[in-house]
Design a protein around this motif. Sequence first.
Motif: not given
Length: 341
Positions: A70-87
């Motif tokens: 569940l969380s994995l799929i949601i995080l993959l959908v928002g992959y670009n958001y994760a990269t905005n958070l941390y590089q």
Amino acid sequence: MKNLGLIDKIVFIFNSLAATALLLSYLLAFIPPKSFPLLSVLSLGVPVLILINLVFMVYWIIRFKRQFLLSLIILLVGYNYATNLYQFTGDTQTSEEELSIMSYNVRLYNSYGWTDEKNIPEKITKFVKEKNPDILLTQEHTVDEIGINALYPYKFVHKKGRNSEFGMAIFSKYPIIGQSSIDFPHNGNNNSIYTDVVVRKDTLRIFNVHFQSLNIKPEIDELRKADSKKLLGRIGQGFSLQQEQAEMMMKKVNETPYKTIIAGDFNNTAFSYVYAMVNKEDRFTDAFLHSGEGFGQTFKLNYFPLRIDFIWVDNKIQINDYKRFKNEFSDHYPILTKIKI
């Protein structure tokens, strides 16, 4: 869920709520805050929601349960958001001919004594002199501050309204052949200014922006004391004003005949509507996403590394480097990018 114990069922309910909230927050970057001011507040929680979903995912992996999907799929959908958070790593390079641009909210050079540290104007001037940016953009600039003013031969220092004590400034080592202010039609000193700078054989239009403040105090104790309804209402109203201000600025940006750089204090995150608006047509690159590392925190929030200051570079320009400097002279940290000319 029928194969889960009672505690795991309760955990999964909270997991589902966090996943739903994160999925909804992804959409807020595309929904004008004027339409749903209070709902747009959720965009401020995206970094926290990402981390919460990561914790849930790890929990289910450790438990060998397929609920981690569940969380994995949601995080993959928002992959670009994760990269905005941390590089993790930044793409850096060097060129013989580089131009360095710094953005810095200087918080009035401590005119109102927000810190007990002494000689803030002199320390900021010394810092700028050491880093030696070719172009410096300041927000909350005290218009009679002579330390920074004396470092640059070309400058555009602008205050909004006759009675204003501070404003914005663009300082340059290169000739400024044009300058103007957009003057947002709202009370307060938030504004955007721009200059046309001739660098060798090229002309760049440099926008310095300071969007509406959300008036969130960085101290956790102050947040606990705040009336939650009034706080949410104020933030929602701030988002609506930011949308109007961003629309005004982007209208001028889209009319610009030159290669363009936009920098300043957005008073909002990389998950917001105004952030998405700047790059609606994929014309610009966030310099942090290209060459930055870590969380890239630019605002001194005690409980989360918040990045609300940005440098957007025209895609026709090569980005060589990006740095954030963690000094204690303001409530914002200065950021600097180097580009190839």
